[in-house]
Design an enzyme around this catalytic site. Sequence first.
Site, PDB file in Angstrom:
ATOM      1  N   GLU A  17     -46.678  11.553 -26.253  1.00 50.01           N
ATOM      2  CA  GLU A  17     -45.583  12.430 -26.637  1.00 50.01           C
ATOM      3  C   GLU A  17     -45.787  13.818 -26.025  1.00 50.01           C
ATOM      4  O   GLU A  17     -46.714  14.531 -26.406  1.00 50.01           O
ATOM      5  CB  GLU A  17     -45.527  12.518 -28.157  1.00 50.01           C
ATOM      6  CG  GLU A  17     -45.545  11.141 -28.824  1.00 50.01           C
ATOM      7  CD  GLU A  17     -45.866  11.207 -30.310  1.00 50.01           C
ATOM      8  OE1 GLU A  17     -45.694  12.280 -30.922  1.00 50.01           O
ATOM      9  OE2 GLU A  17     -46.301  10.187 -30.866  1.00 50.01           O
ATOM     10  N   HIS A  62     -40.886  11.930 -28.367  1.00 50.32           N
ATOM     11  CA  HIS A  62     -41.787  11.014 -29.108  1.00 50.32           C
ATOM     12  C   HIS A  62     -41.769   9.631 -28.438  1.00 50.32           C
ATOM     13  O   HIS A  62     -41.379   8.624 -29.038  1.00 50.32           O
ATOM     14  CB  HIS A  62     -41.306  10.932 -30.552  1.00 50.32           C
ATOM     15  CG  HIS A  62     -42.329  10.481 -31.537  1.00 50.32           C
ATOM     16  ND1 HIS A  62     -42.959   9.255 -31.478  1.00 50.32           N
ATOM     17  CD2 HIS A  62     -42.851  11.107 -32.628  1.00 50.32           C
ATOM     18  CE1 HIS A  62     -43.798   9.147 -32.502  1.00 50.32           C
ATOM     19  NE2 HIS A  62     -43.753  10.252 -33.207  1.00 50.32           N
TER      20      HIS A  62
HETATM   21  O1  TA6 Z   1     -46.234  12.142 -33.408  1.00 48.39           O
HETATM   22  C1  TA6 Z   1     -47.088  11.427 -34.231  1.00 48.39           C
HETATM   23  C2  TA6 Z   1     -46.530  11.409 -35.631  1.00 48.39           C
HETATM   24  O2  TA6 Z   1     -46.272  12.709 -36.070  1.00 48.39           O
HETATM   25  C3  TA6 Z   1     -47.523  10.665 -36.516  1.00 48.39           C
HETATM   26  O3  TA6 Z   1     -48.248  11.517 -37.358  1.00 48.39           O
HETATM   27  C4  TA6 Z   1     -46.708   9.608 -37.166  1.00 48.39           C
HETATM   28  O4  TA6 Z   1     -46.643   9.561 -38.503  1.00 48.39           O
HETATM   29  C5  TA6 Z   1     -45.487   9.527 -36.344  1.00 48.39           C
HETATM   30  O5  TA6 Z   1     -45.288  10.723 -35.677  1.00 48.39           O
HETATM   31  C6  TA6 Z   1     -44.238   8.848 -36.799  1.00 48.39           C
HETATM   32  O6  TA6 Z   1     -43.453   9.659 -37.589  1.00 48.39           O
HETATM   33  P1  TA6 Z   1     -42.132   9.094 -38.225  1.00 48.39           P
HETATM   34  O7  TA6 Z   1     -41.514  10.240 -38.965  1.00 48.39           O
HETATM   35  O8  TA6 Z   1     -41.269   8.611 -37.098  1.00 48.39           O
HETATM   36  O9  TA6 Z   1     -42.531   7.965 -39.130  1.00 48.39           O
END
Ligand code: TA6
Length: 310
Positions: free
Chosen positions: A285, A181
């Site tokens: 990502e 991520h």
């Molecule tokens: O990878 C994108 C995502 O899944 C978004 O939908 C977003 O909400 C983000 O990750 C962040 O997630 P988190 O659980 O770290 O707040």
Amino acid sequence: MVERGHKPGPLAAPAAASDAPTGAVDVTSDRVTLSLPSGESAEILLYGATVVSWKTADGAEKLFLSDKAVLDGTKAVRGGIPLVFPVFGPPPADHATSALPQHGFARTSVWNVLGSDTSIPSSVSVELGLSADSLAPAARAAWPHEFILLYTVTLTAASLGTKILVRNTGAAAFDFKLLFHTYLRLADAGAAAVTGLNGVSYADKVAGGATATETRDEVTIPGEVDRVYRDVPGAVVVKQDGTPVYSVERSGLPDVVVWNPGEQAAAKMGDFGPADGHRSMLCIEAGAVAEWVVIEPQAVWEGGVAVAAV
Ligand code: TA6
């Protein structure tokens, strides 16, 4: 099994092949710092094996880390490179991961330092591990599979490499999703563009998961963007004001998520800052998230990504 070393000591560096200065690996109780004689560095928290800093030789930080990120091991880190495993997003109610938190447990578990490599001057790496028997009891109970994750972070003059190996050490198959991520730091996301996605089908999470096919050579970030691009064929390049600044190359990871929360969603996250921080970041990502990866007993699966600052 991966041994759990609560207080890893300094690692012995293998002898260098020549007298050229080599990279260094510094291990403290909560993090590993990689550095190269040419000035590059990277910092990895043992909590989540989260890379929280990557600097090029000129001292420029290449990863976005929220100034409200919680770094004490009580919450997944907002920024850097959190590791998503074994589920991406909210776990589906009808799946074996249903009792896990969003994005799984890898980013909130304490990893062990397994080894390092400083044998060549132009590269330095560390290997971290996480296994079923080193999980917190809640995660173990929520997802009772036997596994080992081996995570290698490699710093070179031009790039940061992250590579993961998943081994099913149990007697039954399981399935998982996995993703790096990566929060890239940008001068201005509003003037950035992503190439390499034209013709690729995607699910648009901002539009409730609607699917479509990308028709643009340059995907721009006018506000909130949250798209899962499936089976991306080649490298993805991020441009800032028309100039390439990052190239993202993947191996074994078919999908690419492009995420920027935009102003309103960023404001709703208690750990996202500064208030205009969404303009300074773009998550590119690399992962295997569009489909579940099935891994048979004793089988091994690998995926990796190299981000080059260009
Ligand atoms: O990878 C994108 C995502 O899944 C978004 O939908 C977003 O909400 C983000 O990750 C962040 O997630 P988190 O659980 O770290 O707040």
